[in-house]
Design a protein around this motif. Structure first.
Motif, PDB file in Angstrom:
ATOM      1  N   ASP A 114      -3.921  -3.404   2.325  1.00  0.00           N
ATOM      2  CA  ASP A 114      -5.273  -3.356   2.867  1.00  0.00           C
ATOM      3  C   ASP A 114      -4.933  -2.688   4.281  1.00  0.00           C
ATOM      4  O   ASP A 114      -5.837  -3.280   5.248  1.00  0.00           O
ATOM      5  CB  ASP A 114      -6.602  -4.389   2.927  1.00  0.00           C
ATOM      6  CG  ASP A 114      -7.811  -3.638   3.286  1.00  0.00           C
ATOM      7  OD1 ASP A 114      -7.599  -1.920   2.975  1.00  0.00           O
ATOM      8  OD2 ASP A 114      -8.646  -4.049   3.882  1.00  0.00           O
ATOM      9  N   GLU A 128     -10.373  14.616   1.119  1.00  0.00           N
ATOM     10  CA  GLU A 128     -11.362  14.161  -0.303  1.00  0.00           C
ATOM     11  C   GLU A 128     -12.330  14.864  -0.217  1.00  0.00           C
ATOM     12  O   GLU A 128     -12.810  14.663  -1.440  1.00  0.00           O
ATOM     13  CB  GLU A 128     -11.606  12.838   1.056  1.00  0.00           C
ATOM     14  CG  GLU A 128     -12.743  11.913  -0.190  1.00  0.00           C
ATOM     15  CD  GLU A 128     -12.095  11.025  -1.292  1.00  0.00           C
ATOM     16  OE1 GLU A 128     -11.715  10.868  -1.607  1.00  0.00           O
ATOM     17  OE2 GLU A 128     -12.911  11.020  -1.456  1.00  0.00           O
ATOM     18  N   ARG A 130      -6.266  -7.716   0.368  1.00  0.00           N
ATOM     19  CA  ARG A 130      -6.390  -7.740   1.909  1.00  0.00           C
ATOM     20  C   ARG A 130      -5.783  -8.970   2.390  1.00  0.00           C
ATOM     21  O   ARG A 130      -5.302  -9.955   2.034  1.00  0.00           O
ATOM     22  CB  ARG A 130      -7.858  -7.531   1.995  1.00  0.00           C
ATOM     23  CG  ARG A 130      -7.800  -7.384   4.073  1.00  0.00           C
ATOM     24  CD  ARG A 130      -9.314  -7.607   4.906  1.00  0.00           C
ATOM     25  NE  ARG A 130      -9.111  -7.652   5.887  1.00  0.00           N
ATOM     26  CZ  ARG A 130      -9.630  -9.232   6.620  1.00  0.00           C
ATOM     27  NH1 ARG A 130      -9.582 -10.148   5.543  1.00  0.00           N
ATOM     28  NH2 ARG A 130      -8.771  -8.994   8.010  1.00  0.00           N
ATOM     29  N   VAL A 156     -10.255  -6.368  -2.328  1.00  0.00           N
ATOM     30  CA  VAL A 156     -10.852  -5.467  -1.671  1.00  0.00           C
ATOM     31  C   VAL A 156     -10.702  -4.010  -2.673  1.00  0.00           C
ATOM     32  O   VAL A 156     -10.084  -3.388  -2.859  1.00  0.00           O
ATOM     33  CB  VAL A 156     -10.244  -4.739  -0.659  1.00  0.00           C
ATOM     34  CG1 VAL A 156     -11.205  -3.574  -0.079  1.00  0.00           C
ATOM     35  CG2 VAL A 156     -10.531  -5.138   0.741  1.00  0.00           C
ATOM     36  N   ARG A 186     -11.992  -0.814  -4.382  1.00  0.00           N
ATOM     37  CA  ARG A 186     -12.428   0.975  -3.563  1.00  0.00           C
ATOM     38  C   ARG A 186     -12.192   1.263  -5.196  1.00  0.00           C
ATOM     39  O   ARG A 186     -12.782   0.889  -6.056  1.00  0.00           O
ATOM     40  CB  ARG A 186     -11.630   1.117  -2.598  1.00  0.00           C
ATOM     41  CG  ARG A 186     -11.810   0.623  -1.732  1.00  0.00           C
ATOM     42  CD  ARG A 186     -11.202   0.995  -0.335  1.00  0.00           C
ATOM     43  NE  ARG A 186     -11.467  -0.098   1.151  1.00  0.00           N
ATOM     44  CZ  ARG A 186     -10.106  -0.769   1.687  1.00  0.00           C
ATOM     45  NH1 ARG A 186      -9.204  -0.853   1.112  1.00  0.00           N
ATOM     46  NH2 ARG A 186     -10.083  -1.176   2.727  1.00  0.00           N
ATOM     47  N   GLU A 187     -12.256   3.061  -4.646  1.00  0.00           N
ATOM     48  CA  GLU A 187     -12.182   3.958  -5.990  1.00  0.00           C
ATOM     49  C   GLU A 187     -10.925   3.919  -6.715  1.00  0.00           C
ATOM     50  O   GLU A 187     -10.656   5.420  -7.440  1.00  0.00           O
ATOM     51  CB  GLU A 187     -12.596   4.876  -5.572  1.00  0.00           C
ATOM     52  CG  GLU A 187     -13.961   5.028  -5.293  1.00  0.00           C
ATOM     53  CD  GLU A 187     -14.723   6.443  -4.113  1.00  0.00           C
ATOM     54  OE1 GLU A 187     -13.950   6.699  -4.830  1.00  0.00           O
ATOM     55  OE2 GLU A 187     -14.510   6.302  -3.481  1.00  0.00           O
ATOM     56  N   SER A 188      -9.491   3.213  -6.757  1.00  0.00           N
ATOM     57  CA  SER A 188      -8.902   3.569  -7.521  1.00  0.00           C
ATOM     58  C   SER A 188      -8.566   3.074  -8.743  1.00  0.00           C
ATOM     59  O   SER A 188      -7.578   2.847  -9.483  1.00  0.00           O
ATOM     60  CB  SER A 188      -7.343   2.890  -6.458  1.00  0.00           C
ATOM     61  OG  SER A 188      -7.038   2.159  -6.231  1.00  0.00           O
ATOM     62  N   THR A 191      -7.578   0.668  -4.065  1.00  0.00           N
ATOM     63  CA  THR A 191      -8.221  -0.994  -4.992  1.00  0.00           C
ATOM     64  C   THR A 191      -6.779  -1.186  -3.975  1.00  0.00           C
ATOM     65  O   THR A 191      -5.984  -0.946  -4.463  1.00  0.00           O
ATOM     66  CB  THR A 191      -8.379  -1.346  -5.588  1.00  0.00           C
ATOM     67  OG1 THR A 191      -9.706  -0.587  -5.951  1.00  0.00           O
ATOM     68  CG2 THR A 191      -9.055  -2.526  -6.665  1.00  0.00           C
ATOM     69  N   THR A 192      -7.667  -2.217  -3.357  1.00  0.00           N
ATOM     70  CA  THR A 192      -5.716  -3.742  -2.803  1.00  0.00           C
ATOM     71  C   THR A 192      -6.130  -4.831  -2.110  1.00  0.00           C
ATOM     72  O   THR A 192      -7.479  -4.960  -2.053  1.00  0.00           O
ATOM     73  CB  THR A 192      -5.242  -2.982  -1.096  1.00  0.00           C
ATOM     74  OG1 THR A 192      -4.248  -2.905  -0.861  1.00  0.00           O
ATOM     75  CG2 THR A 192      -6.434  -3.041  -0.089  1.00  0.00           C
ATOM     76  N   PRO A 246      -9.553   6.362  -1.693  1.00  0.00           N
ATOM     77  CA  PRO A 246      -9.244   5.159  -1.854  1.00  0.00           C
ATOM     78  C   PRO A 246      -9.054   4.090  -2.695  1.00  0.00           C
ATOM     79  O   PRO A 246      -9.649   3.487  -3.458  1.00  0.00           O
ATOM     80  CB  PRO A 246     -10.635   4.500  -1.358  1.00  0.00           C
ATOM     81  CG  PRO A 246     -11.692   6.243  -0.593  1.00  0.00           C
ATOM     82  CD  PRO A 246     -11.456   7.096  -2.120  1.00  0.00           C
ATOM     83  N   GLN A 254      -8.337   3.219   2.809  1.00  0.00           N
ATOM     84  CA  GLN A 254      -9.065   3.561   3.351  1.00  0.00           C
ATOM     85  C   GLN A 254      -9.156   4.983   3.192  1.00  0.00           C
ATOM     86  O   GLN A 254     -10.452   5.517   2.851  1.00  0.00           O
ATOM     87  CB  GLN A 254     -10.264   3.193   4.535  1.00  0.00           C
ATOM     88  CG  GLN A 254     -10.288   1.926   4.665  1.00  0.00           C
ATOM     89  CD  GLN A 254     -11.016   1.584   5.979  1.00  0.00           C
ATOM     90  OE1 GLN A 254     -11.440   1.386   5.884  1.00  0.00           O
ATOM     91  NE2 GLN A 254     -10.039   0.277   6.401  1.00  0.00           N
ATOM     92  N   ASP A 285       0.923  -1.612  -0.047  1.00  0.00           N
ATOM     93  CA  ASP A 285       0.409   0.005  -0.174  1.00  0.00           C
ATOM     94  C   ASP A 285       0.760   1.027  -0.085  1.00  0.00           C
ATOM     95  O   ASP A 285       0.353   1.954  -0.397  1.00  0.00           O
ATOM     96  CB  ASP A 285      -0.950  -0.304   1.636  1.00  0.00           C
ATOM     97  CG  ASP A 285      -1.881  -0.903   0.944  1.00  0.00           C
ATOM     98  OD1 ASP A 285      -2.132  -2.008   0.130  1.00  0.00           O
ATOM     99  OD2 ASP A 285      -2.362  -1.603   2.013  1.00  0.00           O
TER     100      ASP A 285
END
Lengths: 360, 360
Positions: free
Chosen positions: A300, B280, A315, A350, A352-354, A312-313, A310, A305, A272
């Motif tokens: 993660d 954010e 976990r 997970v 997310r928005e990336s 995407t990764t 946020p 987050q 991360d």
């Protein structure tokens, strides 16, 4: 029932088996302190000093006594049950987000059993600071959990001579040691991250790796390759960049990748923190995430987050790994055959928005 | 020299003074275990059970014995020096970046003195989990450091009855307790952050605060007001937004502030996590930092350097505070008058890339 008429506990049986297995032809009884002293031709007080990690004993004598203790399976814990049981945790970079998650998981599992957790930070090269082993010997813990940390052979020998179990919690796949370990499914993680980007429509997918010396890095890279090959996408050497799990990798390699004539439309970072470095590289070049570049991280951590967007990764289940490490280190006292085990816990993606579909 | 001919240590003198001060008219000698047992009309074994936090004693008897122990200044540590000294750390949100920095500092200071650090996580409402005090009593630590954590009066009484010193490391200015504390200069921090934005040319400066119940929040807000007033800039009520140090404050209050008819050109967040929330909020509204909005955080956690753009923030010297807390808790054994002290360490401004002059 034992000859003395006392009920024989399952634990005593296991102990005998453990001693038998470990000593081979030696009698299945533990040496007493005075027997060890007699064999070493020193006083009981000297043996006691060595046991308690205290000074005033020459290196030669200390080493001779420790060999005897190991050979004869001396284990004070078995006779004197402590009223205040402790677990020792030696943790690489104790102030990292990663360490925080590990310690938190260990502490929760230990608290349920009324066990105190003593923490220490591993220094450069993942090794303990001077005096750490002496402190451990004085505190007589139930066991030791190494979190991405290593012990030199000298320290291992001293701990073995007291039969103190050691477990590695090893998400980075550090170079192998004899200790049993709790890892996570790195190949799967690498595969999942890359597959996700492929399914979004990406074909130009780069990776920044972790240290070559760590199994975790190699396994994640291998998962990346396998996912590309499964999709019929050729693996490009210029899209595989070296790193060390640190943020700077992402800044430097990210800038190089994104400034190349054929830049990738997605970057899979092996941690991360690396992904945050890629965020910085993109920002410095005026690229928006995910519109201009998709990014997937690994671990993660909580910060995944918190960043914008946020992340995407993949976990890594640190809390569950910590719990397993606690259980394993306690079981090792009764079931020494577990000493050859490695458990890999499942990883998961997970979203997310990336990450999003590439520009047409 | 004492009557027995032994040299009298400075420590013994201090102890007598401590006992005299604490007991008033009582004789300046410590009660023995058997004296306490006789006074409580119980067996020595029962007193021992209470001392060691073990079960099998009624609440009434336990409470009576603990009162006597405190009254008579019983302190086993003084007679039996432990071979494996420990410090207990009870830490709020042990997996937070903030906790990591604190534990790391405490561990470094403790290691230098050969002291082991036992960590535990405080739960909801900053209180320890069930059984924590029992564990502490069994482990007989040299002292306790509370990191943004609190103890109920019942627990405090039990610890006092064993004369275990307690120090608060209290960067959030939690509601006052009797314990001595190491804090940081919150008013100055609030002043510095606001002054920095004023010097860059900002006039529309908003603040998101921490919880009203914490002194730290009030002091930071007061510093903000003072800097504005010193510069002749009116304080606007609509620019003062409530928060709880969490990231969500920044997202929610940040969006409201930035969507208002007269949005601020700069936001001072009372924690780094809040500042990330403001990042954010800005991102979701298409605003760039620092071009469209300057942001200043508070704490200087590691993530402040990692985010894009790197965050201008007020540095709270957590490592130094941790070291001071360690020293104070050890000194308290010999110098009980320190029990009424509070030390506030200096804060400073770290200028990075999230703050610049406002658009013309």
């Amino acid at each position: 029932m034992t000859p003395s008429g006392q009920p024989r506990s399952p634990r005593a049986d296991t102990m005998n088996r453990m001693v038998n297995e470990a000593t081979g032809n030696l009698p299945a009884t533990r040496a007493t302190l005075s027997e060890v002293a007699a064999l070493a031709n020193v006083s009981v007080a000297t043996v006691s000093k060595v046991l308690n990690g205290r000074s005033g004993v020459s290196d030669e004598t200390r080493s001779r006594i420790e060999s005897l203790l190991e050979e004869r399976n001396y284990n004070r814990r078995l006779s004197a049950q402590s009223t205040a049981p402790l677990i020792e945790v030696l943790c690489f970079e104790i102030d990292s987000p990663f360490a925080g998650a590990a310690i938190s998981g260990i502490e929760r599992a230990a608290r349920e059993q009324g066990i105190g957790v003593v923490v220490a930070s591993a220094e450069d090269s993942h090794l303990p600071g001077p005096g750490w082993v002496d402190g451990v010997l004085r505190r007589q813990p139930l066991g030791i959990i190494l979190v991405a940390a290593l012990l030199p052979e000298k320290d291992l020998a001293r701990l073995r001579s007291r039969a103190i179990p050691i477990v590695m919690m090893d998400p980075y796949g550090a170079p192998a040691t004899d200790a049993p370990s709790i890892g996570s499914a790195d190949w799967n993680g690498g595969f999942l991250a890359t597959q996700h980007l492929i399914q979004l429509g990406h074909k130009r997918i780069a990776i920044i790796t972790g240290p070559e010396s760590m199994m975790a890095s190699t396994a994640r890279l291998s998962g990346y390759r396998a996912a590309l090959e499964a999709a019929g996408i050729g693996v490009r050497r210029d899209y595989i960049r070296p790193g060390t799990f640190h943020r700077d990798d992402g800044v430097i390699e990210g800038r190089e990748l994104l400034s190349a004539p054929e830049p990738p439309s997605a970057i899979f970072a092996s941690s991360d923190l690396q992904a945050l470095g890629v965020y910085e590289a993109a920002r410095s070049l005026g690229l928006r995430i995910p519109d201009d570049l998709s990014v997937v991280g690994y671990d993660d951590l909580a910060i995944a987050q918190w960043v914008g967007p946020p992340l995407t990764t993949v976990r890594v289940p640190l809390a569950e790994m910590a719990e397993q490490a606690m259980h394993l280190v306690l079981r090792l006292r009764d079931e020494p055959e577990l000493a050859f085990s490695r458990v890999d816990m499942a990883t998961s993606l997970v979203v997310r928005e990336s990450s999003t579909a590439p520009r047409a």
